[in-house]
Scaffold this motif. Structure first.
Motif, PDB file in Angstrom:
ATOM      1  N   GLN A  83      -8.424   9.165  11.825  1.00  0.00           N
ATOM      2  CA  GLN A  83      -8.941   9.772  12.568  1.00  0.00           C
ATOM      3  C   GLN A  83     -10.036  11.012  11.863  1.00  0.00           C
ATOM      4  O   GLN A  83     -11.250  11.507  13.008  1.00  0.00           O
ATOM      5  N   THR A  84      -9.597  11.156  10.625  1.00  0.00           N
ATOM      6  CA  THR A  84     -10.659  11.596   9.482  1.00  0.00           C
ATOM      7  C   THR A  84     -11.826  11.009   9.664  1.00  0.00           C
ATOM      8  O   THR A  84     -12.668  11.776   9.285  1.00  0.00           O
ATOM      9  N   VAL A 141      -5.906  16.224   4.921  1.00  0.00           N
ATOM     10  CA  VAL A 141      -6.744  15.367   3.944  1.00  0.00           C
ATOM     11  C   VAL A 141      -9.095  15.656   4.777  1.00  0.00           C
ATOM     12  O   VAL A 141      -8.933  15.985   5.694  1.00  0.00           O
ATOM     13  N   GLU A 142      -9.796  15.209   3.721  1.00  0.00           N
ATOM     14  CA  GLU A 142     -11.299  15.671   4.033  1.00  0.00           C
ATOM     15  C   GLU A 142     -12.225  14.295   4.120  1.00  0.00           C
ATOM     16  O   GLU A 142     -11.752  13.694   2.357  1.00  0.00           O
ATOM     17  N   PHE A 143     -12.935  14.378   4.672  1.00  0.00           N
ATOM     18  CA  PHE A 143     -14.224  13.152   4.521  1.00  0.00           C
ATOM     19  C   PHE A 143     -14.920  13.803   2.919  1.00  0.00           C
ATOM     20  O   PHE A 143     -15.561  15.007   2.550  1.00  0.00           O
ATOM     21  N   ALA A 144     -14.760  12.291   1.976  1.00  0.00           N
ATOM     22  CA  ALA A 144     -15.526  12.842   0.583  1.00  0.00           C
ATOM     23  C   ALA A 144     -16.820  12.250   0.305  1.00  0.00           C
ATOM     24  O   ALA A 144     -17.579  12.695   0.239  1.00  0.00           O
ATOM     25  N   ARG A 160     -13.716   8.660  10.960  1.00  0.00           N
ATOM     26  CA  ARG A 160     -14.070   7.529  12.174  1.00  0.00           C
ATOM     27  C   ARG A 160     -15.276   8.734  12.535  1.00  0.00           C
ATOM     28  O   ARG A 160     -16.397   7.947  12.566  1.00  0.00           O
ATOM     29  N   PRO A 161     -15.151   9.903  12.431  1.00  0.00           N
ATOM     30  CA  PRO A 161     -16.452  11.011  12.684  1.00  0.00           C
ATOM     31  C   PRO A 161     -17.373  10.771  12.164  1.00  0.00           C
ATOM     32  O   PRO A 161     -18.354  10.660  12.102  1.00  0.00           O
ATOM     33  N   ALA A 162     -17.128  10.542  10.655  1.00  0.00           N
ATOM     34  CA  ALA A 162     -18.018  11.221   9.605  1.00  0.00           C
ATOM     35  C   ALA A 162     -18.399   9.147   9.426  1.00  0.00           C
ATOM     36  O   ALA A 162     -20.068   8.889   9.679  1.00  0.00           O
ATOM     37  N   LEU A 163     -17.715   8.076   9.471  1.00  0.00           N
ATOM     38  CA  LEU A 163     -18.401   6.618   9.567  1.00  0.00           C
ATOM     39  C   LEU A 163     -19.242   6.537  11.178  1.00  0.00           C
ATOM     40  O   LEU A 163     -20.728   6.253  11.318  1.00  0.00           O
ATOM     41  N   GLN A 164     -19.117   7.423  12.794  1.00  0.00           N
ATOM     42  CA  GLN A 164     -19.767   6.819  13.442  1.00  0.00           C
ATOM     43  C   GLN A 164     -21.385   7.673  13.411  1.00  0.00           C
ATOM     44  O   GLN A 164     -22.241   7.405  13.913  1.00  0.00           O
ATOM     45  N   SER A 165     -20.905   9.190  12.708  1.00  0.00           N
ATOM     46  CA  SER A 165     -22.647   9.964  11.968  1.00  0.00           C
ATOM     47  C   SER A 165     -23.042   9.016  11.062  1.00  0.00           C
ATOM     48  O   SER A 165     -24.465   9.136  11.302  1.00  0.00           O
ATOM     49  N   ALA A 166     -22.605   8.785  10.456  1.00  0.00           N
ATOM     50  CA  ALA A 166     -23.374   7.003   9.166  1.00  0.00           C
ATOM     51  C   ALA A 166     -23.887   6.341  10.330  1.00  0.00           C
ATOM     52  O   ALA A 166     -25.004   6.421   9.926  1.00  0.00           O
ATOM     53  N   LEU A 167     -23.224   6.014  10.664  1.00  0.00           N
ATOM     54  CA  LEU A 167     -23.823   4.898  12.243  1.00  0.00           C
ATOM     55  C   LEU A 167     -24.959   4.742  12.693  1.00  0.00           C
ATOM     56  O   LEU A 167     -25.946   3.950  13.357  1.00  0.00           O
ATOM     57  N   GLN A 168     -24.667   6.401  13.245  1.00  0.00           N
ATOM     58  CA  GLN A 168     -26.258   6.682  14.100  1.00  0.00           C
ATOM     59  C   GLN A 168     -28.135   6.610  13.148  1.00  0.00           C
ATOM     60  O   GLN A 168     -28.328   6.930  13.544  1.00  0.00           O
ATOM     61  N   TYR A 192       0.555  -0.783   0.216  1.00  0.00           N
ATOM     62  CA  TYR A 192       0.105  -0.274  -0.549  1.00  0.00           C
ATOM     63  C   TYR A 192       0.721   1.293  -0.281  1.00  0.00           C
ATOM     64  O   TYR A 192       1.879   1.452   0.430  1.00  0.00           O
ATOM     65  N   PRO A 193       0.555   2.049  -0.327  1.00  0.00           N
ATOM     66  CA  PRO A 193       1.484   3.600  -0.679  1.00  0.00           C
ATOM     67  C   PRO A 193       1.561   4.193   0.610  1.00  0.00           C
ATOM     68  O   PRO A 193       0.275   3.829   1.817  1.00  0.00           O
ATOM     69  N   LYS A 194       1.745   5.219   0.830  1.00  0.00           N
ATOM     70  CA  LYS A 194       2.188   5.541   2.037  1.00  0.00           C
ATOM     71  C   LYS A 194       0.784   6.469   2.377  1.00  0.00           C
ATOM     72  O   LYS A 194       0.843   7.169   2.132  1.00  0.00           O
ATOM     73  N   ALA A 195       0.348   6.024   3.559  1.00  0.00           N
ATOM     74  CA  ALA A 195      -1.474   6.799   3.237  1.00  0.00           C
ATOM     75  C   ALA A 195      -1.160   8.044   4.989  1.00  0.00           C
ATOM     76  O   ALA A 195      -0.302   7.824   4.968  1.00  0.00           O
ATOM     77  N   PRO A 196      -2.123   9.894   4.327  1.00  0.00           N
ATOM     78  CA  PRO A 196      -2.340  10.447   5.121  1.00  0.00           C
ATOM     79  C   PRO A 196      -2.573  10.068   6.916  1.00  0.00           C
ATOM     80  O   PRO A 196      -2.720   8.920   7.264  1.00  0.00           O
TER      81      PRO A 196
END
Length: 199
Positions: free
Chosen positions: A14-15, A96-99, A17-25, A5-9
């Motif tokens: 951490q970026t 980076v930002e959630f897309a 996690r909040p988007a996934l938490q929000s979607a799961l709710q 895998y390439p070197k990730a951000p």
């Protein structure tokens, strides 16, 4: 087959996690019941890999993967070991930002294609970098296994079956399979006077 895998951000997870938490709710999230019923504590992410894209012009002009434009970072989202989504991060100006979060069949199709690759004698003992290729104008998505001197691709959903079936292709074979449809679509775009078609 060994995936790299390439070197990730550094702040990618951490970026996300909040988007996934929000979607799961969001109860009843989309049509994916596995995602809707997933517990936040059971969520895990794959390593990050990059998306790349080729345009109709690229295909029509005989350009190959070396001309693919680099795109978003992708992470497969798992719950209890089952693939439930594909999360994307856009990168720009050093951060980076959630897309987006794709909770359709795409993620499961990726895992199936990777299993197909693992069973392929052609890839036995090889080390390849996992990438994702998009040809949006043709609705083509493919896993791209990049190695020194060799590029192998496996089309996945939502790629139309009349363009490419889910199997291992060399770069030349896949681009040859897509070229007629690309030429036809480009002609349609070039002769369009409505201004409603995009590339």
């Amino acid at each position: 087959m060994q995936l790299t895998y390439p070197k990730a951000p550094s702040n990618g997870v951490q970026t996300l996690r909040p988007a996934l938490q929000s979607a799961l709710q969001t109860q009843g999230f989309g049509a994916n019941r596995q995602f809707a019923n997933a517990a936040a504590a059971k969520i895990s992410l794959s390593k990050a890999y990059r998306g790349y894209s080729l345009s109709l012009d690229d295909l029509s002009n005989g350009k190959g993967l070396q001309n693919a434009r680099i795109g978003d970072w992708h992470y497969l989202v798992f719950a209890d070991g089952v693939t439930i989504a594909d999360a994307q991060l856009a990168e720009g100006r050093g951060h980076v930002e959630f897309a987006s979060l794709n909770h359709g069949d795409h993620a499961a199709a990726m895992v199936s294609a990777l299993k197909l690759a693992e069973q392929s004698p052609q890839l036995h003992g090889k080390t390849v970098e996992l990438r994702l290729l998009f040809v949006s104008a043709l609705n083509v998505v493919a896993i791209w296994l990049h190695a020194d001197g060799e590029e192998l691709l496996i089309p996945i959903e939502p790629t139309p079956k009349n363009l490419a079936v889910t199997r291992l292709y060399s770069e030349a074979a896949l681009l040859a399979a897509l070229k007629p449809a690309a030429a036809q679509a480009k002609q349609r775009f070039d002769t369009d006077t409505s201004g409603l078609l995009g590339n």
